[in-house]
Design a protein around this motif. Structure first.
Motif, PDB file in Angstrom:
ATOM      1  N   GLY A   5       0.786  -1.229   0.000  1.00 32.00           N
ATOM      2  CA  GLY A   5       0.000   0.000   0.000  1.00 32.00           C
ATOM      3  C   GLY A   5       0.815   1.274   0.000  1.00 32.00           C
ATOM      4  N   GLN A   6       2.163   1.161  -0.089  1.00 29.32           N
ATOM      5  CA  GLN A   6       3.022   2.345  -0.013  1.00 29.32           C
ATOM      6  C   GLN A   6       3.365   2.925  -1.388  1.00 29.32           C
ATOM      7  OE1 GLN A   6       3.700   3.675   3.075  1.00 29.32           O
ATOM      8  NE2 GLN A   6       2.227   2.058   3.593  1.00 29.32           N
ATOM      9  N   ALA A   7       3.001   2.219  -2.460  1.00 30.20           N
ATOM     10  CA  ALA A   7       3.318   2.702  -3.813  1.00 30.20           C
ATOM     11  C   ALA A   7       2.283   2.167  -4.802  1.00 30.20           C
ATOM     12  CB  ALA A   7       4.719   2.249  -4.223  1.00 30.20           C
ATOM     13  N   TYR A   8       2.115   2.905  -5.901  1.00 28.77           N
ATOM     14  CA  TYR A   8       1.134   2.558  -6.933  1.00 28.77           C
ATOM     15  C   TYR A   8       1.801   2.578  -8.297  1.00 28.77           C
ATOM     16  CZ  TYR A   8      -2.700   3.202  -3.603  1.00 28.77           C
ATOM     17  OH  TYR A   8      -3.550   3.084  -2.537  1.00 28.77           O
ATOM     18  N   ILE A   9       1.274   1.760  -9.218  1.00 24.83           N
ATOM     19  CA  ILE A   9       1.718   1.834 -10.612  1.00 24.83           C
ATOM     20  C   ILE A   9       0.765   2.784 -11.329  1.00 24.83           C
ATOM     21  CG2 ILE A   9       2.099   0.578 -12.760  1.00 24.83           C
ATOM     22  CD1 ILE A   9       2.812  -1.859 -11.117  1.00 24.83           C
ATOM     23  N   ALA A  10       1.319   3.944 -11.718  1.00 27.99           N
ATOM     24  CA  ALA A  10       0.476   5.007 -12.281  1.00 27.99           C
ATOM     25  C   ALA A  10       0.523   5.060 -13.796  1.00 27.99           C
ATOM     26  CB  ALA A  10       0.915   6.357 -11.707  1.00 27.99           C
ATOM     27  N   ALA A  92      11.661   0.051  -6.545  1.00 23.77           N
ATOM     28  CA  ALA A  92      11.114   1.412  -6.644  1.00 23.77           C
ATOM     29  C   ALA A  92      10.140   1.677  -5.497  1.00 23.77           C
ATOM     30  CB  ALA A  92      10.419   1.590  -7.991  1.00 23.77           C
ATOM     31  N   ALA A  93       9.313   0.688  -5.203  1.00 25.65           N
ATOM     32  CA  ALA A  93       8.366   0.844  -4.096  1.00 25.65           C
ATOM     33  C   ALA A  93       9.109   0.985  -2.766  1.00 25.65           C
ATOM     34  CB  ALA A  93       7.422  -0.350  -4.050  1.00 25.65           C
ATOM     35  N   GLN A  94      10.208   0.231  -2.619  1.00 31.82           N
ATOM     36  CA  GLN A  94      11.017   0.355  -1.398  1.00 31.82           C
ATOM     37  C   GLN A  94      11.642   1.750  -1.295  1.00 31.82           C
ATOM     38  OE1 GLN A  94      13.894  -2.826  -1.381  1.00 31.82           O
ATOM     39  NE2 GLN A  94      12.346  -4.426  -1.418  1.00 31.82           N
ATOM     40  N   ALA A  95      12.142   2.250  -2.419  1.00 30.43           N
ATOM     41  CA  ALA A  95      12.770   3.571  -2.413  1.00 30.43           C
ATOM     42  C   ALA A  95      11.745   4.666  -2.101  1.00 30.43           C
ATOM     43  CB  ALA A  95      13.431   3.832  -3.771  1.00 30.43           C
ATOM     44  N   ILE A  96      10.555   4.519  -2.667  1.00 31.64           N
ATOM     45  CA  ILE A  96       9.484   5.490  -2.396  1.00 31.64           C
ATOM     46  C   ILE A  96       9.097   5.436  -0.918  1.00 31.64           C
ATOM     47  CG2 ILE A  96       7.042   5.951  -2.832  1.00 31.64           C
ATOM     48  CD1 ILE A  96       7.646   5.110  -5.790  1.00 31.64           C
ATOM     49  N   THR A  97       8.971   4.234  -0.396  1.00 28.00           N
ATOM     50  CA  THR A  97       8.615   4.065   1.017  1.00 28.00           C
ATOM     51  C   THR A  97       9.675   4.680   1.929  1.00 28.00           C
ATOM     52  OG1 THR A  97       7.464   2.009   0.463  1.00 28.00           O
ATOM     53  CG2 THR A  97       7.989   2.354   2.779  1.00 28.00           C
ATOM     54  N   ALA A  98      10.926   4.579   1.511  1.00 28.10           N
ATOM     55  CA  ALA A  98      12.030   5.116   2.311  1.00 28.10           C
ATOM     56  C   ALA A  98      12.257   6.607   2.070  1.00 28.10           C
ATOM     57  CB  ALA A  98      13.311   4.341   1.992  1.00 28.10           C
ATOM     58  N   GLY A  99      11.483   7.209   1.177  1.00 23.30           N
ATOM     59  CA  GLY A  99      11.631   8.643   0.913  1.00 23.30           C
ATOM     60  C   GLY A  99      12.762   8.995  -0.032  1.00 23.30           C
ATOM     61  N   LYS A 100      13.280   7.990  -0.776  1.00 20.99           N
ATOM     62  CA  LYS A 100      14.402   8.239  -1.677  1.00 20.99           C
ATOM     63  C   LYS A 100      13.967   8.849  -3.004  1.00 20.99           C
ATOM     64  CE  LYS A 100      17.345   6.428   1.231  1.00 20.99           C
ATOM     65  NZ  LYS A 100      18.298   7.295   1.980  1.00 20.99           N
ATOM     66  N   GLY A 216       9.148  -1.756 -23.033  1.00 16.59           N
ATOM     67  CA  GLY A 216       8.036  -1.240 -22.246  1.00 16.59           C
ATOM     68  C   GLY A 216       8.556  -0.462 -21.059  1.00 16.59           C
ATOM     69  N   ALA A 217       7.646   0.243 -20.398  1.00 17.98           N
ATOM     70  CA  ALA A 217       8.019   1.045 -19.233  1.00 17.98           C
ATOM     71  C   ALA A 217       6.834   1.149 -18.294  1.00 17.98           C
ATOM     72  CB  ALA A 217       8.462   2.444 -19.668  1.00 17.98           C
ATOM     73  N   VAL A 218       7.143   1.338 -17.026  1.00 12.23           N
ATOM     74  CA  VAL A 218       6.102   1.593 -16.022  1.00 12.23           C
ATOM     75  C   VAL A 218       6.543   2.746 -15.128  1.00 12.23           C
ATOM     76  CG1 VAL A 218       5.224  -0.785 -16.006  1.00 12.23           C
ATOM     77  CG2 VAL A 218       7.017  -0.123 -14.400  1.00 12.23           C
ATOM     78  N   ILE A 219       5.545   3.402 -14.543  1.00 12.17           N
ATOM     79  CA  ILE A 219       5.763   4.496 -13.600  1.00 12.17           C
ATOM     80  C   ILE A 219       5.241   4.056 -12.237  1.00 12.17           C
ATOM     81  CG2 ILE A 219       5.245   6.894 -13.001  1.00 12.17           C
ATOM     82  CD1 ILE A 219       6.891   6.664 -15.525  1.00 12.17           C
ATOM     83  N   VAL A 220       6.088   4.149 -11.229  1.00  9.32           N
ATOM     84  CA  VAL A 220       5.703   3.813  -9.859  1.00  9.32           C
ATOM     85  C   VAL A 220       5.776   5.096  -9.036  1.00  9.32           C
ATOM     86  CG1 VAL A 220       6.142   2.300  -7.877  1.00  9.32           C
ATOM     87  CG2 VAL A 220       6.761   1.541 -10.184  1.00  9.32           C
ATOM     88  N   THR A 221       4.752   5.344  -8.234  1.00 15.12           N
ATOM     89  CA  THR A 221       4.739   6.592  -7.478  1.00 15.12           C
ATOM     90  C   THR A 221       4.092   6.402  -6.118  1.00 15.12           C
ATOM     91  OG1 THR A 221       4.193   8.951  -7.626  1.00 15.12           O
ATOM     92  CG2 THR A 221       2.540   7.406  -8.425  1.00 15.12           C
ATOM     93  N   ARG A 222       4.203   7.420  -5.290  1.00 14.78           N
ATOM     94  CA  ARG A 222       3.643   7.317  -3.945  1.00 14.78           C
ATOM     95  C   ARG A 222       2.129   7.522  -3.985  1.00 14.78           C
ATOM     96  NH1 ARG A 222       6.116   9.060  -0.204  1.00 14.78           N
ATOM     97  NH2 ARG A 222       8.187   9.396  -1.075  1.00 14.78           N
TER      98      ARG A 222
END
Length: 389
Positions: A5-10, A92-100, A216-222
């Protein structure tokens, strides 16, 4: 630290080309990046994290960050072959969760079809500095004969048949007929697979994936950014990664690293295989799908052949729709790495944006899983579980 629940694929985008002789590799990376950003409703100036495999042109992620003119504060080029991109979404989700970082871009691109990259039947281009070189290279190991060895062992241990392997390809072709960009769109039957050329006993030509250009590519965000965008919300519930090796020669060929990455992903998500409505499963060969479905817990070990038979992977027909874009067996396998396409089709299913003929009804939980390296030797597994919110 849980990423549940800390990151989404946008954003998600798959390049439409399967042959791109007039495009550079960097250009393909740029085009898929722009496609995913447009899908999310973001611009390149929003990106502050970049993730790629070891196959990008230049020096790690630096050359692509330069080429794309990104300003990032976090980059990751962990390389576990074709499963890298599923692992990158986890990282990416880990980095977002950690504020990186706040907005992470993951890209894959390749031109193996245009460049004539050797296919799986040719001898590996090993280096003498590899620690496994002296033990494997003299025996003429190829990608194809190693996967054939795994298939033969599965048949010996569990009674799996060539007909059951063929059903994986049949399901892929049923899905690919609805994908206008798929490289192979013709329906095939079990007999078609069995009557195709035997390339490495027991694998036939149609048991093997295609070789395509594209990417292909994906975007992961908070979460707070994802909720501001005008796109359906795809939440990351859990992820896992694992490495399996030859164990000093005491290797069991019948299971993959997915046994461990899948268990970790389901534990983090707080879900079970019975909750999954759709699965994208790496399909370098038909045997790869059967082994991974077992290891992920969709059926017991040794039951994979019976699980996939009689159309049970076909959307609208079977018990578990798998690879509804046609997968690597029919649709797309850029740079001989298909991990990112597994995420993209799962996102389509969760958004309700898959082709109507293959859209899974009430698809609220989806899984993407990849194997990188070679199943019969050292390899990595990465599993991602997503939820439509």
């Amino acid at each position: 630290m849980s990423i549940n629940g800390q990151a989404y694929i946008a954003g998600a985008y798959e390049h439409p080309l399967r042959r791109a002789p007039d495009k550079s590799l960097a250009q393909l990376h740029a085009e898929v990046a722009l496609g995913a950003l447009a899908d999310a409703g973001l611009s390149k100036d929003d990106v502050d994290g970049y993730f790629c495999g070891g196959d990008v042109p230049g020096t790690g992620p630096f050359s692509m960050v330069d080429y794309l003119n990104l300003k990032v504060r976090h980059a990751d080029s962990t390389n576990i072959g074709g499963a890298s991109y599923i692992l990158h979404v986890n990282h990416a989700a880990q980095a977002i969760t950690a504020g990186k970082c706040d907005v992470a871009l993951v890209t894959l691109a390749g031109r193996p079809r245009s460049e004539g990259v050797p296919k799986g039947g040719l001898k590996r281009a090993d280096s003498p500095v590899q620690p496994d070189y002296a033990w494997e290279t003299p025996f003429g190991m190829t990608i194809l004969n190693v996967y054939a060895m795994c298939a033969m062992r599965h048949m010996h241990e569990f009674g799996t048949t060539s007909e059951q392997l063929a059903w994986v390809k049949v399901a892929a072709s049923h899905h690919a007929q609805h994908n206008p960009n798929a490289m192979l769109r013709d329906l095939v039957t079990v007999d078609d697979v069995l009557n195709s050329t035997l390339v490495a006993d027991p694998l036939h030509k149609l048991d093997c994936c295609i070789v395509s250009d594209g990417g292909g590519a994906v975007i992961v965000t908070r979460p707070e950014i994802a909720r501001q965008l005008k796109r359906p919300l795809v939440k990351i519930r859990g992820a896992g990664e694992a490495v399996k090796h030859t164990a000093g020669g005491a290797i069991d060929l019948t299971y993959s690293a997915g046994r461990f990455s899948g268990a970790a992903a389901f534990a983090e998500a707080g879900l079970t295989p019975a909750d999954v409505k759709y699965a994208s499963v790496y399909d370098s060969f038909t045997i790869t799908v059967i082994v991974q479905l077992e290891d992920l817990g969709f059926c017991a070990k040794g039951e994979g052949g019976r699980f996939v038979a009689d159309g049970n992977l076909i959307a609208g027909v079977g018990r578990l729709p798998v690879n509804t874009d046609g997968g690597g067996l029919c649709n797309n396998h850029p740079f001989n790495r298909g991990g990112i396409t597994k995420i993209i089709e799962a996102v389509r299913q969760l958004r309700g944006e898959a082709h109507p003929a293959v859209q899974v009804a009430n698809c609220d939980i989806a899984l993407a899983h990849g194997t990188g390296g070679m199943l019969g030797t050292r390899h990595g597994g990465a599993t991602l579980i997503m939820e439509r919110e």
